[in-house]
Enzyme design. Structure first.
Site, short mmCIF file in Angstrom:
data_model
loop_
_atom_site.label_atom_id
_atom_site.label_comp_id
_atom_site.label_asym_id
_atom_site.label_seq_id
_atom_site.Cartn_x
_atom_site.Cartn_y
_atom_site.Cartn_z
N SER A 75 0.84 -1.20 0.00
CA SER A 75 0.00 0.00 0.00
C SER A 75 0.88 1.26 0.00
O SER A 75 1.72 1.43 -0.87
CB SER A 75 -0.95 -0.06 1.20
OG SER A 75 -1.99 0.88 1.10
N ASP A 193 -9.25 -5.47 -4.35
CA ASP A 193 -8.86 -4.39 -3.43
C ASP A 193 -9.85 -3.23 -3.51
O ASP A 193 -10.13 -2.72 -4.60
CB ASP A 193 -7.45 -3.92 -3.81
CG ASP A 193 -6.83 -3.01 -2.77
OD1 ASP A 193 -7.54 -2.46 -1.92
OD2 ASP A 193 -5.59 -2.86 -2.82
N HIS A 219 -7.37 -6.03 -0.01
CA HIS A 219 -6.22 -5.17 0.26
C HIS A 219 -5.22 -5.74 1.26
O HIS A 219 -4.11 -5.23 1.38
CB HIS A 219 -6.74 -3.82 0.79
CG HIS A 219 -5.69 -2.75 0.87
ND1 HIS A 219 -5.05 -2.24 -0.24
CD2 HIS A 219 -5.16 -2.09 1.94
CE1 HIS A 219 -4.17 -1.31 0.14
NE2 HIS A 219 -4.21 -1.21 1.46
#
Length: 239
Positions: A75, A193, A219
């Site tokens: 991320s 995600d 995610h």
């Protein structure tokens, strides 16, 4: 056997890798999953943290490692590992982005997320009154980050989140082809995600090409699919 450094994303800590680390270590690999400054159990006040602080902390850890490292970023951690590669390319065997932000030189993480202004990620973000940190609306967290994660893991994760230093998202990266560009890059895209959606993941990879591995998950694959994720990381280390 390989050495891995696993870099977490926004608001989390090295704890997010707690299911993946034992899998890699059981196969003989060395694994480092540090807390970035101001997050996890790191005592730095998050309002003061800069991207340079992240790079400095991880550079010190890299400098102590004898063999080249597979550097993994999840991320927002993608921003930090890119800038770290520019600073320490000779220490790195490969860069691995897991549904991560991948800004080109001169751009910042926020430039990437603003390409999709209507996303739940942007709508759920709550900036502190002083503008130095942000969190996410608690009622949005389950679907945003943990949609396919067990209720137990989801609850434990949500209880450990901390305010994220805003400067990590707003500081442009400075990358060169001879330094950052010389490190082999992989992108593990996560097709379900809700935070960094698959279209944005693929747009970033078109701009900054990587070898791509696809996971059919949300995610947080380190919670939802840890065995598969560990297998992909090991395959990258062997390649």
């Amino acid at each position: 056997m390989a050495t891995f450094m696993l870099v977490h994303g926004a608001c989390t800590g090295g704890w997010c890798w707690e299911k993946v680390v034992p899998l890699l270590e059981a196969n003989g690999h060395k694994v480092c999953a540090p807390d970035l400054p101001g997050l996890g159990k790191d005592p730095t006040p998050p309002a003061n943290v800069t991207l340079a602080d992240n790079v400095e902390k991880l550079s010190r850890l890299l400098d102590k490692m004898e063999e080249q490292v597979v550097l993994v970023g999840h991320s927002l951690g993608g921003v930090t590992i890119s800038q770290l590669a520019e600073a320490r390319r000779r220490k790195l065997k490969a860069l691995v982005y897991i549904c991560a932000l991948l800004p080109p030189s001169g751009s910042c993480g926020r430039d990437m997320t603003s390409m999709e202004p209507d996303t739940m990620f942007r709508l759920a973000r709550q900036v502190s009154p002083d503008g130095a940190t942000y969190t996410f609306a608690r009622d949005k967290l389950p679907s945003l980050f943990y949609a396919d994660v067990s209720p137990e893991d989801r609850y434990r994760a949500m209880e450990r989140l901390r305010p994220q230093p805003l400067a990590i998202s707003t500081t442009p990266v400075t990358l060169t082809e001879e330094r950052f560009g010389s490190v082999p890059r992989w992108y593990i895209e996560c097709t379900h995600d809700h935070a960094i959606r698959i279209n944005l993941q693929r747009t970033m990879v078109k701009t900054t090409p990587c070898k791509v591995i696809t996971m059919e998950c949300g995610h947080s694959p380190f919670f939802s699919n840890p065995e598969e994720l560990a297998e992909h990381l090991e395959a990258i280390a062997r390649s």
